[in-house]
Design a protein around this motif. Structure first.
Motif, PDB file in Angstrom:
ATOM      1  N   LYS A  96       0.826  -1.206   0.000  1.00 50.93           N
ATOM      2  CA  LYS A  96       0.000   0.000   0.000  1.00 50.93           C
ATOM      3  C   LYS A  96       0.862   1.259   0.000  1.00 50.93           C
ATOM      4  O   LYS A  96       0.513   2.264  -0.624  1.00 50.93           O
ATOM      5  CB  LYS A  96      -0.936  -0.004   1.204  1.00 50.93           C
ATOM      6  N   VAL A  97       1.993   1.200   0.710  1.00 53.19           N
ATOM      7  CA  VAL A  97       2.936   2.324   0.685  1.00 53.19           C
ATOM      8  C   VAL A  97       3.417   2.552  -0.748  1.00 53.19           C
ATOM      9  O   VAL A  97       3.471   3.680  -1.246  1.00 53.19           O
ATOM     10  CB  VAL A  97       4.136   2.056   1.617  1.00 53.19           C
ATOM     11  N   GLY A  98       3.727   1.438  -1.432  1.00 54.34           N
ATOM     12  CA  GLY A  98       4.210   1.526  -2.805  1.00 54.34           C
ATOM     13  C   GLY A  98       3.198   2.117  -3.758  1.00 54.34           C
ATOM     14  O   GLY A  98       3.554   2.810  -4.721  1.00 54.34           O
ATOM     15  N   GLU A  99       1.896   1.870  -3.519  1.00 53.69           N
ATOM     16  CA  GLU A  99       0.847   2.392  -4.404  1.00 53.69           C
ATOM     17  C   GLU A  99       0.802   3.913  -4.400  1.00 53.69           C
ATOM     18  O   GLU A  99       0.373   4.525  -5.380  1.00 53.69           O
ATOM     19  CB  GLU A  99      -0.505   1.830  -3.980  1.00 53.69           C
ATOM     20  N   TYR A 100       1.221   4.523  -3.299  1.00 54.14           N
ATOM     21  CA  TYR A 100       1.180   5.981  -3.188  1.00 54.14           C
ATOM     22  C   TYR A 100       2.453   6.649  -3.711  1.00 54.14           C
ATOM     23  O   TYR A 100       2.519   7.864  -3.807  1.00 54.14           O
ATOM     24  CB  TYR A 100       0.951   6.383  -1.726  1.00 54.14           C
ATOM     25  N   LEU A 101       3.449   5.831  -4.007  1.00 55.13           N
ATOM     26  CA  LEU A 101       4.718   6.395  -4.466  1.00 55.13           C
ATOM     27  C   LEU A 101       4.720   6.566  -5.979  1.00 55.13           C
ATOM     28  O   LEU A 101       4.233   5.711  -6.713  1.00 55.13           O
ATOM     29  CB  LEU A 101       5.883   5.482  -4.072  1.00 55.13           C
TER      30      LEU A 101
END
Length: 758
Positions: A96-101
């Motif tokens: 989920k962190v990666g989706e915002y990057l």
């Protein structure tokens, strides 16, 4: 202190304390800034001692202790609880962190450490398209981002341009999950080639479905090797000046052979375009200049059908829209009655002998053109298709009816002079083949059988020949008579005879082909020299107009002739030159391997001026092969090791290696196990390195003879008094311990010879 801090923990902590002392006053004034000051102090320290000197968590731990007034440098951290890292996050949270990057943030995160890289590499980069113009002008389209990434945007410049403006592109290309829909290359410039070279070193190929080489390349030297064959479906090439050899290399590549369609667009007129290189391309679309009624296109299409390699091709014909045009102007070259399709005047069908397939040729008149409303594009499509069962049966009857038609034309002459029936039969077959010359309509024995039946008054077309008695073959001739026939035949005629049947093949294979030299560049560029023939055979001999009496050809697929020569059991070559090792050559070698045969060749030369040094020697007989010569542009240690370890190289009398790279970059140590070699490299003289290499060769004691190109100054590194030879200032001799042998080192006009003697 710098030279011990990397290994001494106490010295490392002292350096952290020194950095703390530099900012302690600022922290006392603004305590809330301690973390920022700590980070900056770590950054400055790494500038001096290197990025790997100490990681930030370790630095921050000691910085924080000093801040708390604890200056004990001997504290043992082994009993401390394990610090929780970012990687300890649950996998779904990490995703989920990666989706915002954004993509460039992901790539920055990827460079933190190996563990992060493994996690980030599992995320789909969602890059759909890349366009490359120059190192400073490129774009990357992202599926989940409304606007793409561009070289001109400040966010990319801020993060990447400080070191290398192409680092962002390189990181995208090397991403293991990258699956591109389209790659457009406007210029294969020096920087692009650097990217591909780095991609090659990572042993990675691009997963891309469509590639476009745009902007009309002046050179037809186009590189496809870095894309995965089979995945690459569409290849579009815009060529300004197409060259035969370079185009051959493109169409012989695995990527081109496996592509669903290769689109070629060129302003070159069709008469100057090297059409013959397309004979080996299974699927292509061609746009070139030239009138639609130009005879080059019909002749080319007929040759394509004769070669029987193409699966589908489309040829466009551009015309001004105000010129009146009728489809018959192109189709008049395809007016055989048996090829017509009822109720479809723009369609033709030509059966493929020995198969249940046929070529379908269709003319279409297009309304719109890419050139604008003042032009129209007409096209001809040629496609290989499967025959329905009922069509195959109908074709057999059609063939026999055509023979009956030919018989009826000469029936009166036969009635008047029956003894001439065989001559008239032969002439009738010849006339019929002229009409369908690009199509092997029917062989003469079959034609003669039906012609004779009609001459006897038997007009039954459904007769089954399977119960007929066996015809006496040519191989029943006495051996001495058969050999005399062979002595009068040219090599290409021998191979034609060899293909008749197995029994004849055995007899023909006992004849010496008398071939001494082969030079191979591509499927359409090769030479074969024969002692009994003044001029060499070449591909052009096999691709000439059958009706041209001034330059008659052999009317055969040229590469099959090369294969027949290579597979001949009596072949003994003096020399073979290969440049380069394209896909068609690899196919030839693969077929040679399948026949469990190796080539009897004394001297082989690889004029391979490509970057990779991948050279195959396994299809040549070790011991027979005496000299190996190779030109390597950018040799790797692995490739040269494989060459040197081969049986052929170990048994050869001489291995000649030439490369433009400098001595310090050449993996010379792999030659320690090469018994006999000559080495010629580019760059500076490098006396010291070459001398060191020669001394190592003598120490290893495996080399029998070697020659290295060098300046006479190299002798100053071999000035031991005991090695000198009186009256021979350019000669040195070094005894080999434990033997009666010695190494003789001699400078000989631009080179140094090292040889083991007794």
């Amino acid at each position: 202190m710098d030279n011990v801090t990397e290994r001494d923990p106490l010295a490392t902590r002292i350096r952290v304390l020194e950095e703390f002392g530099k900012v302690i006053t600022q922290i006392a004034i603004n305590p809330e800034l301690w973390r920022k000051l700590s980070f900056e102090a770590h950054k400055e320290l790494c500038k001096v001692l290197g990025e790997d000197f100490i990681d930030y968590p370790e630095f921050e731990f000691w910085f924080s202790r000093f801040l708390q007034g604890n200056f004990n440098l001997d504290y043992d951290r082994s009993s401390d609880p394990k610090a929780r890292s970012f990687l300890d996050l649950p996998w779904d949270t990490f995703e989920k962190v990666g989706e915002y990057l954004r993509l460039y943030d992901r790539l920055e995160l990827r460079n933190v450490c190996k563990d992060f890289r493994a996690h980030v590499d599992k995320w789909d980069p969602k890059v759909a398209k890349i366009c490359y113009y120059t190192v400073k002008v490129w774009s990357i389209d992202h599926k989940s981002r409304r606007e793409g990434y561009f070289s001109q945007t400040m966010e990319i410049h801020d993060r990447f341009n400080n070191s290398n403006p192409m680092s962002f592109v390189m990181n995208v290309l090397k991403h293991p999950k990258l699956q591109l829909e389209e790659l457009t290359i406007y210029r294969e410039d020096h920087d692009w080639k650097k990217l591909i070279k780095r991609l090659d070193k990572s042993n990675q190929k691009l997963h891309v479905k469509k590639v476009v080489f745009s902007n009309f390349y002046r050179s037809s030297k186009i590189d496809l090797h870095f894309m995965i064959p089979g995945v690459l479906e569409d290849i579009t090439i815009l060529l300004l000046y197409p060259e035969r050899n370079e185009l051959s290399e493109i169409f012989e590549s695995e990527q081109c052979q496996a592509a669903k369609m290769v689109y070629i667009d060129s302003p070159t007129v069709i008469s100057k375009f090297p059409l013959d290189v397309l004979y080996n391309c299974p699927r292509f679309t061609l746009r070139v200049k030239g009138k639609h009624e130009d005879v080059y296109k019909p002749n080319f299409l007929k040759t394509l059908m004769k070669k029987d390699v193409v699966q589908k091709c489309v040829i466009y014909m551009l015309e001004p829209s105000d010129i009146p045009f009728s489809p018959s102007e192109i189709l008049k070259y395809f007016n055989e009655p048996e090829a017509m399709v009822q109720d479809i005047p723009s369609l033709r069908r030509y059966p493929i002998p020995g198969t249940n397939e046929f070529y379908e040729l269709e003319y279409r008149e297009e309304v719109e053109s890419r050139k604008g409303p003042d032009f129209r594009e007409n096209l001809v499509r040629l496609e290989r298709k499967h025959k329905p069962h009922e069509m195959a049966e109908r074709d057999t009857l059609v063939t026999r009816r055509r023979i009956l038609n030919e018989f009826e034309k000469v029936q009166i002459q036969i009635a008047a002079k029956p003894e001439l029936w065989r001559k008239l039969s032969f002439e009738a077959h010849k006339e019929l083949c002229k009409v369908v010359k690009w199509w092997n309509f029917i062989n003469y024995p079959e034609f003669e059988f039906w012609f004779l039946r009609f001459a006897r008054g038997n007009f039954e077309l459904d007769y089954d020949r399977s119960s007929d008695p066996k015809i006496r073959p040519l191989s029943d001739l006495p051996q001495d008579v058969f050999e005399k026939i062979g002595e009068t035949l040219e090599l290409h005629d021998r191979f034609q005879l060899r293909n008749v049947c197995k029994d004849i093949r055995i007899q023909v294979d006992n004849w010496d082909p008398k071939v001494t030299k082969i030079c191979y560049s591509s499927a359409n560029d090769w030479r074969i020299w024969q002692t009994s023939r003044p001029a060499p055979y070449c591909a052009d001999n096999f691709e000439l107009n059958e009706n041209n009496s001034l330059r008659p050809g052999f009317h055969r697929y040229p590469i099959s002739f090369v294969m027949s020569v290579l597979k001949h059991p009596k072949l003994q070559l003096e020399k073979m030159t290969i440049d380069p090792q394209g896909i068609m050559w690899k196919k030839l070698v693969k077929r040679l391997d399948a026949s469990n045969r190796k080539l009897h060749v004394k001297n082989v030369e690889f004029q391979n001026r490509q970057r990779r040094a991948k050279i195959d020697l396994n299809y040549m007989i070790p011991g027979v092969l005496e000299e190996i010569k190779m030109f390597l542009v950018d040799p790797t240690r692995e490739d040269i090791t494989e060459i040197v370890k081969s049986e052929q190289c170990q048994a050869a009398k001489l291995v000649y290696i030439e490369s433009p790279i400098i001595f310090s970059q050449f993996p010379s140590d792999v030659l320690y196990n090469c018994p006999r070699f000559t080495l010629k490299l580019g760059g500076s003289p490098a006396y010291g390195l070459k001398a060191k290499f020669l001394k190592k060769l003598m120490k290893e004691g495996k080399v029998q003879k070697c020659v290295i190109y060098a300046h006479c100054q190299i002798l100053k590194h071999f000035n031991e008094p005991e090695a000198m030879v009186p009256n021979f200032p350019s000669l040195r001799r070094y005894p080999i311990p434990g033997t009666n042998d010695f190494y003789e080192l001699e400078y000989q006009e631009k080179s140094v010879r090292l040889e083991r003697k007794q």
